[in-house]
Structure formats: C-alpha cells, structure tokens
Write a protein that holds these residues in place. Structure first.
Motif, mmCIF file in Angstrom:
data_model
loop_
_atom_site.group_PDB
_atom_site.id
_atom_site.type_symbol
_atom_site.label_atom_id
_atom_site.label_comp_id
_atom_site.label_asym_id
_atom_site.label_seq_id
_atom_site.Cartn_x
_atom_site.Cartn_y
_atom_site.Cartn_z
ATOM 1 N N ILE A 88 0.912 -1.299 -0.056
ATOM 2 C CA ILE A 88 -0.033 0.094 0.058
ATOM 3 C C ILE A 88 1.008 1.253 0.089
ATOM 4 C CG2 ILE A 88 -1.667 1.273 1.222
ATOM 5 C CD1 ILE A 88 -2.819 -1.272 2.201
ATOM 6 N N MET A 89 2.011 1.156 0.898
ATOM 7 C CA MET A 89 2.895 2.262 0.805
ATOM 8 C C MET A 89 3.538 2.525 -0.711
ATOM 9 S SD MET A 89 4.508 1.983 4.665
ATOM 10 C CE MET A 89 6.115 2.760 4.181
ATOM 11 N N TRP A 90 3.962 1.242 -1.192
ATOM 12 C CA TRP A 90 4.474 1.533 -2.543
ATOM 13 C C TRP A 90 3.579 2.018 -3.558
ATOM 14 C CZ3 TRP A 90 4.047 -1.798 -6.923
ATOM 15 C CH2 TRP A 90 4.829 -1.522 -8.031
ATOM 16 N N ILE A 91 2.342 1.590 -3.516
ATOM 17 C CA ILE A 91 1.221 2.081 -4.542
ATOM 18 C C ILE A 91 0.930 3.457 -4.271
ATOM 19 C CG2 ILE A 91 -1.097 1.781 -5.140
ATOM 20 C CD1 ILE A 91 -1.031 -1.134 -4.625
ATOM 21 N N ASN A 92 0.923 4.009 -3.035
ATOM 22 C CA ASN A 92 0.449 5.276 -2.870
ATOM 23 C C ASN A 92 1.966 6.362 -3.133
ATOM 24 O OD1 ASN A 92 -2.008 4.931 -2.060
ATOM 25 N ND2 ASN A 92 -1.414 4.831 0.179
ATOM 26 N N LYS A 93 2.930 5.827 -3.073
ATOM 27 C CA LYS A 93 4.113 6.463 -3.624
ATOM 28 C C LYS A 93 4.271 6.990 -5.024
ATOM 29 C CE LYS A 93 9.161 6.377 -3.350
ATOM 30 N NZ LYS A 93 10.578 6.017 -3.003
ATOM 31 N N TYR A 94 3.674 5.918 -5.875
ATOM 32 C CA TYR A 94 3.761 6.288 -7.326
ATOM 33 C C TYR A 94 2.294 6.539 -7.974
ATOM 34 C CZ TYR A 94 8.328 4.227 -6.796
ATOM 35 O OH TYR A 94 9.705 4.303 -6.638
#
Length: 95
Positions: A88-94
């Motif tokens: 979820i953090m990786w998706i929200n970063k990009y």
C-alpha cells in the motif's frame, strides 16, 4: 501439562501481548513518529524466527502437536499484514 506444549504456549502468549502493545502504541502513541510501524517490523522479524523454530520443532518432529498451529498462524498473519502495508505504501508513493 506436557513439556513439549509449554514452548508454543509461551510463544503464543508473547505474540498476543505484543499485538496488544502494538495496538496500544497505534491508538495512544505519538503521531509524529511512526513507532507502531517500526514495532510491526520488529514483530515481523521476530515472527520469522518463530517460523524457523516451528520448522524444526513442529515439522521435523516425530510427534506433531497441533498447538504449534496457533503461533505459526499468528506469525504468518503478521508477516502478510506487514507485506500488505508495504505494498500500500509503494502504491501510494507512485500514485
């Protein structure tokens, strides 16, 4: 109580206490420092150790005690939960 049953029960109690502490830190901790996320990482690392010990003490044992399934399940849930948070953090970063 059988001597072989004490170790998984102690692990389960420690896991449940650490989940309660993690919930308390998340609910009442400081909002400026992500202490609950750091503690979740430490808990997941400790649960990897639980899975390794369960491999040798449960899967390789001659007498398989079903009580080992509880700490194994809690360890797997914790690690999957941490991986979902990282995704979820990786998706929200990009985004």
């Amino acid at each position: 109580m059988n001597r072989l049953m004490i170790f998984p029960i102690i692990i389960t109690v420690i896991q449940l206490i650490s989940f309660g502490h993690l919930y308390y830190i998340h609910k009442y901790g400081s909002g400026q420092f992500p202490a609950d996320f750091i503690e979740l990482n430490i808990l997941a690392l400790c649960n990897i150790g639980v899975l390794i010990s369960a491999y040798f003490l449960y899967y390789k044992a001659d007498i398989k005690l079903s009580i080992w399934l509880v700490p194994i399940l809690l360890a797997i849930i914790t690690i999957i939960f941490l991986l979902v948070i990282y995704v979820i953090m990786w998706i929200n970063k990009y985004k």
